[in-house]
Enzyme design. Sequence first.
Site, PDB file in Angstrom:
ATOM      1  N   TYR A  76      46.574  34.545  53.411  1.00  0.00           N
ATOM      2  CA  TYR A  76      45.895  33.628  52.490  1.00  0.00           C
ATOM      3  C   TYR A  76      45.004  32.657  53.275  1.00  0.00           C
ATOM      4  O   TYR A  76      43.896  32.346  52.855  1.00  0.00           O
ATOM      5  CB  TYR A  76      46.904  32.831  51.671  1.00  0.00           C
ATOM      6  CG  TYR A  76      47.916  33.649  50.915  1.00  0.00           C
ATOM      7  CD1 TYR A  76      49.179  33.157  50.632  1.00  0.00           C
ATOM      8  CD2 TYR A  76      47.626  34.951  50.499  1.00  0.00           C
ATOM      9  CE1 TYR A  76      50.119  33.913  49.949  1.00  0.00           C
ATOM     10  CE2 TYR A  76      48.550  35.720  49.815  1.00  0.00           C
ATOM     11  CZ  TYR A  76      49.803  35.192  49.547  1.00  0.00           C
ATOM     12  OH  TYR A  76      50.735  35.941  48.871  1.00  0.00           O
ATOM     13  N   HIS A 128      42.415  40.493  38.998  1.00  0.00           N
ATOM     14  CA  HIS A 128      43.304  40.344  40.166  1.00  0.00           C
ATOM     15  C   HIS A 128      43.497  38.884  40.532  1.00  0.00           C
ATOM     16  O   HIS A 128      43.888  38.554  41.646  1.00  0.00           O
ATOM     17  CB  HIS A 128      42.742  41.126  41.375  1.00  0.00           C
ATOM     18  CG  HIS A 128      42.881  42.607  41.186  1.00  0.00           C
ATOM     19  ND1 HIS A 128      42.357  43.520  42.053  1.00  0.00           N
ATOM     20  CD2 HIS A 128      43.473  43.338  40.213  1.00  0.00           C
ATOM     21  CE1 HIS A 128      42.639  44.745  41.623  1.00  0.00           C
ATOM     22  NE2 HIS A 128      43.300  44.660  40.500  1.00  0.00           N
ATOM     23  N   CYS A 136      53.304  28.590  41.236  1.00  0.00           N
ATOM     24  CA  CYS A 136      54.723  28.796  41.588  1.00  0.00           C
ATOM     25  C   CYS A 136      55.274  29.983  40.800  1.00  0.00           C
ATOM     26  O   CYS A 136      55.172  30.011  39.563  1.00  0.00           O
ATOM     27  CB  CYS A 136      55.513  27.531  41.238  1.00  0.00           C
ATOM     28  SG  CYS A 136      57.280  27.726  41.533  1.00  0.00           S
ATOM     29  N   ASN A 222      27.008  51.973  44.766  1.00  0.00           N
ATOM     30  CA  ASN A 222      27.885  51.962  45.929  1.00  0.00           C
ATOM     31  C   ASN A 222      27.113  52.491  47.135  1.00  0.00           C
ATOM     32  O   ASN A 222      26.126  53.198  46.989  1.00  0.00           O
ATOM     33  CB  ASN A 222      29.125  52.835  45.666  1.00  0.00           C
ATOM     34  CG  ASN A 222      30.302  52.427  46.545  1.00  0.00           C
ATOM     35  OD1 ASN A 222      30.156  52.342  47.762  1.00  0.00           O
ATOM     36  ND2 ASN A 222      31.455  52.170  45.948  1.00  0.00           N
ATOM     37  N   GLU A 224      28.422  54.531  49.167  1.00  0.00           N
ATOM     38  CA  GLU A 224      28.825  55.937  49.366  1.00  0.00           C
ATOM     39  C   GLU A 224      29.551  56.434  48.125  1.00  0.00           C
ATOM     40  O   GLU A 224      29.924  55.644  47.253  1.00  0.00           O
ATOM     41  CB  GLU A 224      29.766  56.030  50.577  1.00  0.00           C
ATOM     42  CG  GLU A 224      31.022  55.167  50.403  1.00  0.00           C
ATOM     43  CD  GLU A 224      31.796  54.976  51.698  1.00  0.00           C
ATOM     44  OE1 GLU A 224      31.252  55.259  52.780  1.00  0.00           O
ATOM     45  OE2 GLU A 224      32.940  54.524  51.600  1.00  0.00           O
TER      46      GLU A 224
HETATM   47  N1  APR Z   1      26.839  47.584  48.273  1.00  0.00           N
HETATM   48  C1  APR Z   1      27.499  48.464  47.467  1.00  0.00           C
HETATM   49  N2  APR Z   1      28.768  48.893  47.704  1.00  0.00           N
HETATM   50  C2  APR Z   1      29.382  48.408  48.800  1.00  0.00           C
HETATM   51  C3  APR Z   1      28.766  47.479  49.693  1.00  0.00           C
HETATM   52  C4  APR Z   1      27.438  47.074  49.379  1.00  0.00           C
HETATM   53  N3  APR Z   1      26.755  46.219  50.166  1.00  0.00           N
HETATM   54  N4  APR Z   1      29.637  47.205  50.707  1.00  0.00           N
HETATM   55  C5  APR Z   1      30.760  47.921  50.449  1.00  0.00           C
HETATM   56  N5  APR Z   1      30.601  48.645  49.317  1.00  0.00           N
HETATM   57  C6  APR Z   1      31.566  49.535  48.671  1.00  0.00           C
HETATM   58  C7  APR Z   1      32.380  50.385  49.624  1.00  0.00           C
HETATM   59  O1  APR Z   1      31.700  51.610  49.894  1.00  0.00           O
HETATM   60  C8  APR Z   1      33.658  50.613  48.800  1.00  0.00           C
HETATM   61  O2  APR Z   1      33.533  51.764  47.976  1.00  0.00           O
HETATM   62  O3  APR Z   1      32.510  48.705  48.007  1.00  0.00           O
HETATM   63  C9  APR Z   1      33.753  49.382  47.923  1.00  0.00           C
HETATM   64  C10 APR Z   1      34.850  48.418  48.351  1.00  0.00           C
HETATM   65  O4  APR Z   1      36.077  49.090  48.158  1.00  0.00           O
HETATM   66  P1  APR Z   1      37.442  48.333  48.523  1.00  0.00           P
HETATM   67  O5  APR Z   1      37.329  47.739  49.887  1.00  0.00           O
HETATM   68  O6  APR Z   1      38.537  49.309  48.228  1.00  0.00           O
HETATM   69  O7  APR Z   1      37.491  47.114  47.502  1.00  0.00           O
HETATM   70  P2  APR Z   1      37.879  47.183  45.959  1.00  0.00           P
HETATM   71  O8  APR Z   1      37.407  48.447  45.343  1.00  0.00           O
HETATM   72  O9  APR Z   1      37.420  45.917  45.356  1.00  0.00           O
HETATM   73  O10 APR Z   1      39.483  47.175  46.018  1.00  0.00           O
HETATM   74  C11 APR Z   1      40.145  47.069  44.786  1.00  0.00           C
HETATM   75  O11 APR Z   1      42.235  46.836  45.910  1.00  0.00           O
HETATM   76  O12 APR Z   1      43.427  46.089  47.640  1.00  0.00           O
HETATM   77  C12 APR Z   1      43.120  45.812  46.341  1.00  0.00           C
HETATM   78  O13 APR Z   1      43.206  43.705  45.356  1.00  0.00           O
HETATM   79  C13 APR Z   1      42.414  44.491  46.195  1.00  0.00           C
HETATM   80  O14 APR Z   1      40.865  43.940  44.437  1.00  0.00           O
HETATM   81  C14 APR Z   1      41.119  44.843  45.499  1.00  0.00           C
HETATM   82  C15 APR Z   1      41.379  46.239  44.966  1.00  0.00           C
END
Ligand code: APR
Length: 251
Positions: A76, A128, A136, A222, A224
Amino acid sequence: MMAERIQTRGRPAWQKAIDAFRSARYPLALTGAGISVESGIPDFRSSEGLWRIFPPEEYATLEVFRANPEKAWRLYRALGEILEGKQPNPAHHALADLERRGRLQAVITQNIDGLHQMAGNRRVIEVHGEHRHVHCLQCSWRRPVSADDYSAPEVPACRRCRSPLKPNVVLFGEWVRDLTEVERLLERCDALLVVGTSAAVIPVAWMPLRVLKRGGQVFEFNLEETELTEAAQFFFEGQAGEWLAAFAEAV
Ligand code: APR
């Protein structure tokens, strides 16, 4: 059916996506950590992601918090430092602009950084949780987070029952927030912008599939391909800040 991959504007698929979004009656956005990467906030699962430094099973579960709040607070504090002073980027501003123009009903976000609200979106559902409060688990007392929470060596204690406080974020092992409201929105959604999420975590990963099942369209932004790309109608490959801003301007 494979999504129409859009890597350059002006192509037929680009215009098709614009026309499709323009005719939507109840458009929503669903965002993940990727929309905030260009604001300087790392995502979770990419090579520079937060989970590489703080494996979630070791730091981000309800069980860990209950057994070892000091350890959970290491994550945190790191998050608090990362979020300090961060600003919305063009992707956040694009969604705020769409809402202002009546072209977006709400943003459903997995992010806890509050950048959608800072950009001006008024209807933001933080499934989330959020990082602006600590709460608490024992007696549900809650207060705004303070800088001391992150700088003090000890775990902040609940003023009412002295139990350890945690940021008001959803940990693994806790259920997501505001699901009834999200379900109600998805029932009406006929166009879903899915921005910067790996679509890896349930129940959020199911949300785009709900829209598709009812004949709605998914526009994925995204860097990718993800689990969702194959089912989406449109896939904008590249930085959300660039593509979403251009898309919002064009629709
Ligand atoms: N533009 C577009 N997409 C992007 C960029 C960008 N500049 N940078 C990263 N990404 C994409 C990555 O390719 C990936 O597919 O964003 C995505 C991020 O994925 P995660 O890291 O898995 O994040 P998220 O999908 O928000 O995770 C969901 O998982 O761990 C839990 O609580 C956490 O809220 C989170 C949840």
